[in-house]
Motif scaffolding. Structure first.
Motif, short mmCIF file in Angstrom:
data_model
loop_
_atom_site.label_atom_id
_atom_site.label_comp_id
_atom_site.label_asym_id
_atom_site.label_seq_id
_atom_site.Cartn_x
_atom_site.Cartn_y
_atom_site.Cartn_z
N UNK A 164 0.99 -1.22 0.02
CA UNK A 164 -0.12 -0.04 -0.14
C UNK A 164 0.95 1.29 0.24
N UNK A 165 0.40 2.29 -0.81
CA UNK A 165 1.06 3.39 -0.70
C UNK A 165 0.60 4.67 -0.22
N UNK A 166 1.26 5.59 0.05
CA UNK A 166 0.68 6.85 0.71
C UNK A 166 -0.40 7.75 -0.05
N UNK A 167 -0.41 7.44 -1.56
CA UNK A 167 -1.55 8.01 -2.41
C UNK A 167 -2.84 7.04 -1.97
N UNK A 168 -2.73 5.92 -1.77
CA UNK A 168 -3.77 5.16 -1.73
C UNK A 168 -4.44 5.06 -0.35
N UNK A 169 -3.65 5.51 0.61
CA UNK A 169 -4.32 5.76 2.01
C UNK A 169 -4.45 7.28 2.49
N UNK A 170 -4.67 8.24 1.27
CA UNK A 170 -4.90 9.55 1.79
C UNK A 170 -3.78 10.20 2.31
N UNK A 171 -2.62 9.75 2.26
CA UNK A 171 -1.48 10.55 2.84
C UNK A 171 -0.37 11.40 1.76
N UNK A 172 -1.15 11.70 0.85
CA UNK A 172 -0.47 12.55 -0.24
C UNK A 172 0.26 13.72 0.38
N UNK A 173 -0.01 14.23 1.45
CA UNK A 173 0.27 15.47 1.82
C UNK A 173 1.73 15.27 2.56
N UNK A 174 2.05 14.08 2.85
CA UNK A 174 3.17 13.49 3.38
C UNK A 174 4.38 13.09 2.51
N UNK A 175 4.03 13.13 1.03
CA UNK A 175 4.72 13.00 0.08
C UNK A 175 5.42 13.85 -0.49
N UNK A 176 6.84 14.40 -0.63
CA UNK A 176 7.35 15.58 -1.29
C UNK A 176 8.38 15.09 -2.36
N UNK A 177 7.57 15.14 -3.53
CA UNK A 177 8.13 14.57 -4.68
C UNK A 177 9.23 15.51 -5.25
#
Length: 637
Positions: A490-503
């Protein structure tokens, strides 16, 4: 293949397998697989460092009868979990055995030489409890002639699951052992997935339940194993939530153990850490254990954490940074909080159950020149949660540090005093969704700090509460828990944690996979469900694994659930997926729209009964800067 060859030593170089020294000579190799069955733990000792392979042999019994009327080759394998027994057809007769509640450990000091195909003496008295269940389920066996009574050694693990995967101690050293009497059944799949692990770096399916990294060093203790396998062999039965082991307990305790026990605590264990699961009274202060690690040395420590983390770790001192550590697919290898304590020192907290896994992931990627030091500080601190509407004022009464929101903001950390004790790492965050603090107290101060808080908290109605309370309250607040809701798939985008990913922060493990997801969309999303018309007094409660249906079509399973005291609803969390006619997942550019479509009708099946369910999602505001997003139910259009 050569028979009768003894392994003398596994040789390593730069932390990886290099060669195997045998009685017939040395074999150079890049990978090594320890699949030595009963001997796997002994083989683990033949390297430097030693590899922990926690298993222990027990006696294992079954009988084979001559022909039984009515039994033929079409008889399926039969398992009776109430009786702890199994049957199968054997040349017109029956092979029947089981897993007794209290097993007989064998070969505690050493396995005899040349024991490959030998058996152990018969023990009909010990077998009697299984024989009674066999005759109860299949009375015809009572008059059948027993062709053979078999008592052979089998190796079992501390939790009854297999041991698979790459060891924490030596790179490219794999283990496939501890089959716990299911080696024949498991062999094809185990061989396939160990090969994948070696070639691709990971298996094609999730094998976390069997991963060798779930164990810590004490699991390999010989005396512990002897006691635990007496119990783990007998776990051939229906599993229920909250079950706790009875053997191998009460040796990994905090200084608060005796005090909390006197206060009515009922303890459970995770990785042998005893922590209060609940009290005879409810409460506002919670004790828990988390894994603490310290990383230090110049900028190299920051560089390492930036490379391992999907969030940006380059934050001001005292900031609590919640981040995932992703694998190459973007899935979670770790879900942790990291705090920069000084310019070159970081404090990391991760789930207790992942102690070896988290430490191994860090060490695996550390520079070989020793420029980064990692220390496991778990035993050096006790964790206390102070949670609730009076938490701020209570701490203000016992410390000189200002606890106001202006001076001690959410998701920040300060080192404070409590009472006479200093050096307490305090973080303004909780895992229950309420305002509060997590205190990491040096172990020698734990009793003093606890007593100080309880005495000062009397006027505020302070009470003890256990780990169950915290774990259940987070479900109402829609907080995912790694190891239960989240896995390596499971990825951050799939569990609603987009805001914790700094691409845009630079390269990190899993970045390419997450960029691809951001561009193309995802095939699953973490959803909160409120069950409608659920009677908490009479209906069967869900606990995980229940199927989720969307418009009558299977769409996922529940990962965790609890009653929400604020919402006054039974709540389930789980991933919702979309499938095509061939059961392949469909990628959605806007999966939120798919999930919350006005025509979407959701049901959760609990104990065979379908309950209508209201779906909710997380949404975030761009300007919101806290670690956790504002919870806003997305309305149906």
């Amino acid at each position: 293949m050569f028979e009768g060859v003894q392994v003398e030593k596994i040789l390593t170089h730069n932390g990886h397998v290099h060669a195997v020294q045998t009685s017939l000579g040395t074999i150079n190799c890049e990978y090594f697989v320890n699949c030595g069955g009963l001997w796997s733990r002994q083989i683990g000792k033949k390297s430097q460092p030693r590899v922990q392979v926690p298993l222990h042999a027990t006696e294992h019994f079954y009988i084979v009868t001559k022909e039984v009327p009515g039994v033929d080759s079409t008889l399926p394998v039969i398992r009776d979990y109430d009786g702890l027994i199994y049957y199968r057809e054997w040349s017109g007769g029956v092979m029947a055995g089981g897993f007794e509640p209290v097993a007989k450990p064998v070969f505690h000091t050493n396995i005899p030489d040349k024991f490959e195909f030998q058996l152990l003496p018969e023990d009909w008295d010990h077998f009697q409890i299984l024989l009674d269940a066999i005759l109860n389920r299949m009375p015809a066996v009572e008059t059948a002639e027993v062709r053979q009574f078999v008592n052979g050694p089998e190796s079992f693990t501390p939790d009854g699951s297999w041991i698979l995967g790459e060891s924490a101690e030596i790179g490219k050293y794999f283990v496939a052992a501890g089959m716990s009497s299911t080696g024949v059944v498991a062999s094809g799949g185990v061989g396939k997935h160990i090969a994948e692990w070696i070639i691709d770096g990971e298996p094609s399916i999730n094998l976390e339940a069997h991963d060798i990294l779930r164990f810590v060093s004490f699991h390999n203790n010989r005396r512990f194993l002897r006691e635990r396998v007496k119990e783990s062999l007998g776990m051939y039965r229906m599993k229920y939530p909250g079950q706790q082991w009875k053997t191998g307990r009460n040796f990994r305790t905090s200084p608060l153990y005796t005090r909390l026990k006197a206060e009515g605590a009922c303890f459970g264990e995770t990785n042998a850490y005893e922590r209060p699961m609940y009290f005879n009274d409810t409460a506002d202060t919670k004790g828990k254990s988390r894994i603490r690690m310290d990383l230090s040395q110049g900028s190299e420590a920051l560089d390492l954490l930036q490379y391992l983390s999907s969030n940006d770790i380059n934050q001001p001192i005292g900031t609590v940074i919640h981040t995932g550590m992703q694998n190459n697919r973007g899935g979670y290898e770790n879900d942790c909080s990291i705090v920069p304590l000084t310019d070159n020192r970081f404090f990391m907290i991760a789930p207790t159950s992942q102690q070896t896994r988290s430490f191994s992931w860090l060490r695996k990627h550390c520079p070989l020149d020793g420029s980064v030091m990692i220390s496991d500080l778990t035993s050096a601190f006790s964790g206390l949660n102070v949670v609730g509407p009076h938490a701020q004022q209570l701490l203000a009464d016992v410390t000189d540090t200002s606890m106001t929101l202006n001076d001690f903001k959410p998701m920040t950390c300060q080192v404070i005093d409590v009472g006479y004790a200093g050096g307490i790492i305090a973080m303004r965050l909780t895992h229950a969704g309420e305002d509060g603090f997590v205190l990491y107290v040096p172990s020698e101060y734990s009793l003093h700090v606890y007593d100080t808080l309880m005495k000062a908290g009397k006027d505020y109605g302070i009470r003890n509460a256990g780990y169950y309370a915290m774990r259940k309250l987070r479900i109402e607040k829609f907080f995912a828990f790694w190891g239960q809701d989240l896995s390596t798939d499971d990825t951050p985008f799939e569990c609603g944690r987009d805001f914790r990913v700094k691409l845009n922060k630079g390269d990190f493990i899993g970045r390419d996979a997450l960029v691809k997801q951001k561009e193309n969309g995802i095939s699953q999303k973490f959803v909160q469900f409120l069950l409608k018309d659920f009677d908490t007094d009479n209906d069967v409660w869900p606990w995980g694994g229940e199927p989720i249906y969307r418009n009558g079509k299977f769409a996922g399973t529940v990962t965790s659930s609890a009653y929400g005291p604020t919402l006054e609803k039974m709540i389930c969390l789980g991933f919702v997926r979309d499938y095509d006619e061939n059961d392949n997942r469909i990628i959605h550019k806007n999966i939120n729209q798919f999930i919350m479509d006005k025509d979407a009708n959701y049901e959760v099946v609990v104990g065979g009964q379908r309950f209508q369910a209201e779906a909710r999602l997380y949404t975030t505001k761009e300007a919101y800067t806290s670690s956790d997003p504002v919870f806003i139910p997305v309305p149906k259009k």
